[in-house]
Design a protein around this motif. Structure first.
Motif, PDB file in Angstrom:
ATOM      1  N   ARG A   1       0.969  -1.299  -0.165  1.00  0.00           N
ATOM      2  CA  ARG A   1      -0.086   0.017  -0.080  1.00  0.00           C
ATOM      3  C   ARG A   1       0.862   1.332  -0.141  1.00  0.00           C
ATOM      4  O   ARG A   1       0.292   2.182  -0.339  1.00  0.00           O
ATOM      5  N   GLU A   2       2.211   1.017   0.447  1.00  0.00           N
ATOM      6  CA  GLU A   2       2.863   2.320   0.456  1.00  0.00           C
ATOM      7  C   GLU A   2       4.055   2.431  -0.910  1.00  0.00           C
ATOM      8  O   GLU A   2       4.712   3.336  -1.263  1.00  0.00           O
TER       9      GLU A   2
ATOM     10  N   ARG B   1      -0.430   2.688  -6.092  1.00  0.00           N
ATOM     11  CA  ARG B   1      -1.380   3.940  -5.733  1.00  0.00           C
ATOM     12  C   ARG B   1      -2.719   3.212  -6.458  1.00  0.00           C
ATOM     13  O   ARG B   1      -2.620   2.974  -7.927  1.00  0.00           O
TER      14      ARG B   1
ATOM     15  N   ILE C   1      -4.440   3.348  -9.908  1.00  0.00           N
ATOM     16  CA  ILE C   1      -3.374   4.433 -10.966  1.00  0.00           C
ATOM     17  C   ILE C   1      -2.458   3.582 -11.567  1.00  0.00           C
ATOM     18  O   ILE C   1      -1.955   3.754 -12.698  1.00  0.00           O
ATOM     19  N   ASP C   2      -1.527   2.789 -10.686  1.00  0.00           N
ATOM     20  CA  ASP C   2      -0.416   2.202 -11.308  1.00  0.00           C
ATOM     21  C   ASP C   2      -0.396   0.736 -10.584  1.00  0.00           C
ATOM     22  O   ASP C   2       0.573   0.044 -11.079  1.00  0.00           O
TER      23      ASP C   2
ATOM     24  N   ARG D   1       9.916   8.135  -7.483  1.00  0.00           N
ATOM     25  CA  ARG D   1       9.380   8.082  -6.062  1.00  0.00           C
ATOM     26  C   ARG D   1      10.280   7.523  -5.080  1.00  0.00           C
ATOM     27  O   ARG D   1      10.356   7.837  -3.958  1.00  0.00           O
TER      28      ARG D   1
END
Length: 381
Positions: free
Chosen positions: A309-310, A313, A316-317, A357
């Motif tokens: 979950r970190e 997204r 989205i991806d 990221r």
């Protein structure tokens, strides 16, 4: 997770990293990555292991001093006293500014061995503590030592919250692993088989119960008749190989599910497959999920307590699946992507954002912030 940060120009430090071995494993690779990068950025680095270099998987820069304590395999209280003595002697010889304990027991030993020495210890957790199998002895030592560490670093916010609640007094920081990009080939190099018009699901990890490959095989069994032109590849080695192979054989999937073992040329495999699947019951922060997304793979993962979950997204991806450990839920999520090539392309095009990221540059800046803060606090003290 946002990783935006700025740091002052780094002051060269003497950094000691202590870890059990450099055998295959996520924390082991992170230890080598950090050692190599910190050397490149002007620090003096020593890497200390309990094992010798036989069985090393990851390549350490030859300018980084490697010290083997030769204390692996010893058991009992006297064995741990011997480890503490050997580690303390090494600390006294090297006189580090920072000692980084990689994983729980190494962190505990580092704090104890450094008592009275002029160095600051950073403890690290690379798995989510509730999933660990630690004796009451080590649990008590963690509660004693972590509040005495200059910092305790967790990979995820959820792990940091757990430590705050269960190990009061710990001074926490959250620093994820950096994604490898571009991926570099290692050994062994194993060529992916020809596609021959077929599509593939890919899973990567140690063949261990925590990774949930038994759940994935059950899910693929449900999918196999609906998608006769799709196969499943599971890369990795571990103690569950025979049991998983038995499950594959009983399900009649021997021609559709393969386990080629551990490979070093992962980028080729990511590009030779169509969807990445993370079926873990528990995770720290999945290096393979980061790599797969960096290579532009649409990814599906169980939304276990920490980790995916970190990184993902949702919608989205990648896709996060609940409930965890539910093969039908996993099959349903995979089915939607297997049916929809455009959806796969859309997720893949955004997945590559993890290169930024979770870049090494950003992760190193977070480490530097911790170093700067520890040095500042040390001067004030």
């Amino acid at each position: 997770m946002p990783l935006n940060s700025t740091t002052a120009a780094p002051v060269p430090l003497r950094i000691m990293i202590f870890i059990h071995s450099l055998h295959a494993g996520g924390a082991e690779r992170v230890a080598v990555d950090l050692a190599n990068q910190w050397y490149i950025h002007g620090h003096d680095v020593m890497l200390v292991t309990q094992t010798d270099d036989r069985g090393d998987v990851y390549e350490l820069n030859h300018h980084v001093e490697r010290v083997a304590l030769n204390t692996a395999g010893l058991r009992g209280v006297m064995a741990n006293l011997r480890r503490l003595y050997a580690l303390r002697i090494t600390m006294q010889r090297y006189r580090p500014d920072i000692v980084l304990g990689m994983m729980t027991t190494a962190s505990i030993l580092s704090v104890l061995a450094s008592t009275g020495l002029r160095c600051q210890v950073i403890a690290t957790e690379h798995t989510h503590p509730p999933a660990q199998e630690l004796s009451s002895f080590w649990l008590r030592l963690r509660r004693y030592t972590y509040p005495r560490a200059a910092r305790v670093v967790a990979l995820t916010r959820d792990t940091a919250s757990w430590i705050v609640n269960h190990v009061p007094g710990s001074n926490m920081a959250v620093i994820p692993n950096a994604v490898h990009w571009p991926l570099v080939n290692g050994e062994p190099e194993v060529a992916p088989p020809q596609r021959n018009g077929r599509s593939r699901l890919l899973a990567v990890g140690r063949l261990h119960t925590d990774k949930g490959f038994d759940i994935l095989i059950d899910a693929f069994k449900d999918l196999s008749t609906v998608f006769p032109d799709w196969d499943l590849v599971i890369l990795g080695e571990g103690p569950e190989r025979d049991r998983l192979q038995g499950q594959i054989d009983v399900a009649g999937l021997a021609e559709r599910v393969s386990m080629p073992g551990r490979v070093g040329n992962m980028r080729q495999w990511y590009h030779a497959c169509d969807i990445y699947v993370l079926s873990s019951r528990v995770e720290g922060l999945s290096n393979s999920l980061l790599e797969a997304m960096a290579c532009g793979m649409p990814s599906v993962a169980f939304d276990c307590e920490t980790g995916p979950r970190e990184i993902i997204r949702p919608d989205i991806d990648g896709l996060l699946v609940t409930p965890v450990e539910d093969p039908q839920a996993l099959a349903a999520a995979l089915s939607g992507l297997m049916h929809d090539k455009q959806a796969r392309k859309t997720l893949a095009s955004r997945a590559v954002d993890v290169r930024d990221r979770f870049s090494m540059r950003r992760v190193l800046s977070l480490w530097q912030e911790v170093f700067n803060d520890i040095q500042h606090q040390d001067k004030k003290g």
